[in-house]
Design a protein around this motif. Structure first.
Motif, PDB file in Angstrom:
ATOM      1  N   UNK A  55       6.195  12.911  -1.112  1.00  0.00           N
ATOM      2  CA  UNK A  55       6.487  11.829  -0.399  1.00  0.00           C
ATOM      3  C   UNK A  55       5.764  10.525  -0.286  1.00  0.00           C
ATOM      4  N   UNK A  56       6.175   9.484   0.112  1.00  0.00           N
ATOM      5  CA  UNK A  56       5.507   8.238  -0.012  1.00  0.00           C
ATOM      6  C   UNK A  56       5.642   7.709   1.466  1.00  0.00           C
ATOM      7  N   UNK A  57       4.535   6.762   1.704  1.00  0.00           N
ATOM      8  CA  UNK A  57       4.643   6.034   3.044  1.00  0.00           C
ATOM      9  C   UNK A  57       4.212   4.706   2.366  1.00  0.00           C
ATOM     10  N   UNK A  58       5.127   3.605   2.744  1.00  0.00           N
ATOM     11  CA  UNK A  58       4.978   2.285   2.198  1.00  0.00           C
ATOM     12  C   UNK A  58       4.246   1.475   3.356  1.00  0.00           C
ATOM     13  N   UNK A  59       3.266   0.640   3.311  1.00  0.00           N
ATOM     14  CA  UNK A  59       2.806  -0.428   4.113  1.00  0.00           C
ATOM     15  C   UNK A  59       2.675  -1.762   3.387  1.00  0.00           C
ATOM     16  N   UNK A  60       3.632  -2.600   4.022  1.00  0.00           N
ATOM     17  CA  UNK A  60       3.173  -4.177   3.408  1.00  0.00           C
ATOM     18  C   UNK A  60       1.633  -4.598   4.226  1.00  0.00           C
ATOM     19  N   UNK A  61       1.049  -5.064   3.483  1.00  0.00           N
ATOM     20  CA  UNK A  61      -0.265  -5.580   4.177  1.00  0.00           C
ATOM     21  C   UNK A  61      -0.422  -7.213   3.432  1.00  0.00           C
ATOM     22  N   UNK A  63       0.997  -1.045   0.364  1.00  0.00           N
ATOM     23  CA  UNK A  63       0.130   0.018   0.007  1.00  0.00           C
ATOM     24  C   UNK A  63       1.008   1.100  -0.013  1.00  0.00           C
ATOM     25  N   UNK A  64       0.771   1.921  -0.978  1.00  0.00           N
ATOM     26  CA  UNK A  64       1.428   3.256  -1.219  1.00  0.00           C
ATOM     27  C   UNK A  64       0.696   4.440  -1.049  1.00  0.00           C
ATOM     28  N   UNK A  65       1.168   5.200  -0.102  1.00  0.00           N
ATOM     29  CA  UNK A  65       0.242   6.587   0.404  1.00  0.00           C
ATOM     30  C   UNK A  65       1.298   7.854  -0.159  1.00  0.00           C
ATOM     31  N   UNK A  66       0.549   8.522  -1.193  1.00  0.00           N
ATOM     32  CA  UNK A  66       1.511   9.520  -1.876  1.00  0.00           C
ATOM     33  C   UNK A  66       1.148  10.838  -1.315  1.00  0.00           C
ATOM     34  N   UNK A  67       1.985  11.587  -0.795  1.00  0.00           N
ATOM     35  CA  UNK A  67       1.707  12.916  -0.393  1.00  0.00           C
ATOM     36  C   UNK A  67       2.367  13.913  -1.245  1.00  0.00           C
ATOM     37  N   UNK A  68       1.799  14.932  -1.654  1.00  0.00           N
ATOM     38  CA  UNK A  68       2.552  15.921  -2.662  1.00  0.00           C
ATOM     39  C   UNK A  68       1.741  17.366  -2.591  1.00  0.00           C
ATOM     40  N   UNK A  69       2.307  18.205  -3.018  1.00  0.00           N
ATOM     41  CA  UNK A  69       1.690  19.626  -3.097  1.00  0.00           C
ATOM     42  C   UNK A  69       1.425  19.810  -4.862  1.00  0.00           C
ATOM     43  N   UNK A  70       0.408  20.218  -5.088  1.00  0.00           N
ATOM     44  CA  UNK A  70       0.238  20.327  -6.690  1.00  0.00           C
ATOM     45  C   UNK A  70      -0.675  21.504  -6.935  1.00  0.00           C
ATOM     46  N   UNK A  71      -0.769  22.069  -8.061  1.00  0.00           N
ATOM     47  CA  UNK A  71      -1.508  23.228  -8.524  1.00  0.00           C
ATOM     48  C   UNK A  71      -1.510  22.958 -10.212  1.00  0.00           C
ATOM     49  N   UNK A  72      -2.696  23.565 -10.601  1.00  0.00           N
ATOM     50  CA  UNK A  72      -3.043  23.449 -12.004  1.00  0.00           C
ATOM     51  C   UNK A  72      -2.506  24.611 -12.842  1.00  0.00           C
ATOM     52  N   UNK A 101       2.535  -7.685  -4.202  1.00  0.00           N
ATOM     53  CA  UNK A 101       4.002  -7.982  -4.239  1.00  0.00           C
ATOM     54  C   UNK A 101       4.407  -9.036  -5.319  1.00  0.00           C
ATOM     55  N   UNK A 102       3.558  -9.794  -5.781  1.00  0.00           N
ATOM     56  CA  UNK A 102       3.902 -10.746  -6.957  1.00  0.00           C
ATOM     57  C   UNK A 102       4.077  -9.969  -8.331  1.00  0.00           C
ATOM     58  N   UNK A 103       3.433  -8.829  -8.343  1.00  0.00           N
ATOM     59  CA  UNK A 103       3.743  -8.075  -9.652  1.00  0.00           C
ATOM     60  C   UNK A 103       4.849  -6.994  -9.678  1.00  0.00           C
ATOM     61  N   UNK A 104       5.416  -6.939  -8.596  1.00  0.00           N
ATOM     62  CA  UNK A 104       6.695  -6.144  -8.788  1.00  0.00           C
ATOM     63  C   UNK A 104       7.924  -6.795  -9.016  1.00  0.00           C
ATOM     64  N   UNK A 105       8.539  -6.570 -10.228  1.00  0.00           N
ATOM     65  CA  UNK A 105       9.821  -7.460 -10.544  1.00  0.00           C
ATOM     66  C   UNK A 105      10.920  -7.230  -9.896  1.00  0.00           C
ATOM     67  N   UNK A 106      11.211  -5.938  -9.221  1.00  0.00           N
ATOM     68  CA  UNK A 106      12.544  -5.745  -8.496  1.00  0.00           C
ATOM     69  C   UNK A 106      12.082  -5.107  -6.946  1.00  0.00           C
TER      70      UNK A 106
END
Length: 169
Positions: free
Chosen positions: A163-169, A78-87, A135-140
């Motif tokens: 920024x990312x937060x990774x959680x193995x589930x 599980x990947x939580x992606x935090x960022x700052x964005x504008x259009x 996880x099986x889909x990730x080659x590396x």
């Protein structure tokens, strides 16, 4: 009667430790890893040739390879992606998750969102999106975040402070 109060006390303690504690844990900014600080313009409609790639090194962040995680019984990431964005132009924003950075990498997941639904977001705002993959889909021991956009006409946007937060589930 004492047993009822003892059970109730254990239940309240459980809720405090695991109910509120889980939310506090998930909201802890110190658990997020900075992937990219600088601003990058997201070119609309073509994340494959004109897009921005951000590499997420799983083993560096979690301290374990994907094989080790699978060996411990985990099935997904599980990947939580935090960022700052504008259009620059009003439109829809996209995050793609790939199993690598090459042009023949496999797409693992996608999320589509709007920085501000129904109108153009002209100043940077804090955003958070989540993606999950097997996880099986990730080659590396890395995944690649690609950024995109779509909508009527131009729909370019800018993101920074990824920024990312990774959680193995």
């Amino acid at each position: 009667m004492k047993k009822i109060f003892a059970l109730f006390g254990c239940f309240v303690l459980f809720l405090f430790l695991f109910g509120n504690g889980t939310k506090a844990f998930a909201d802890d900014e110190s658990l997020f890893v900075l992937i990219r600080e600088e601003e990058k313009k997201i070119i609309a409609d073509d994340p494959y040739t004109k897009g921005v790639d951000d590499i997420v090194n799983i083993s560096s962040i979690l301290g374990k390879t994907t094989a080790q995680l699978k060996g411990e019984g985990y099935n997904s990431l599980h990947i939580t992606v935090r960022f700052r964005g504008k259009e620059i132009d009003d439109g829809y924003q996209e995050i793609y998750l790939y199993d690598g950075a090459s042009s023949n990498s496999k797409k693992l997941n996608t999320t589509v969102f709007e920085l501000t639904p129904g109108k153009k977001q002209t100043s940077f705002s804090s955003e958070e999106e989540c993606l999950t993959c097997k996880l099986d889909e990730i080659k590396s021991d890395m995944v690649c975040i690609r950024w995109g956009a779509h909508g009527k006409g131009n729909d370019d946007w800018i993101c920074r402070s990824v920024k990312v937060l990774l959680t193995a589930i």
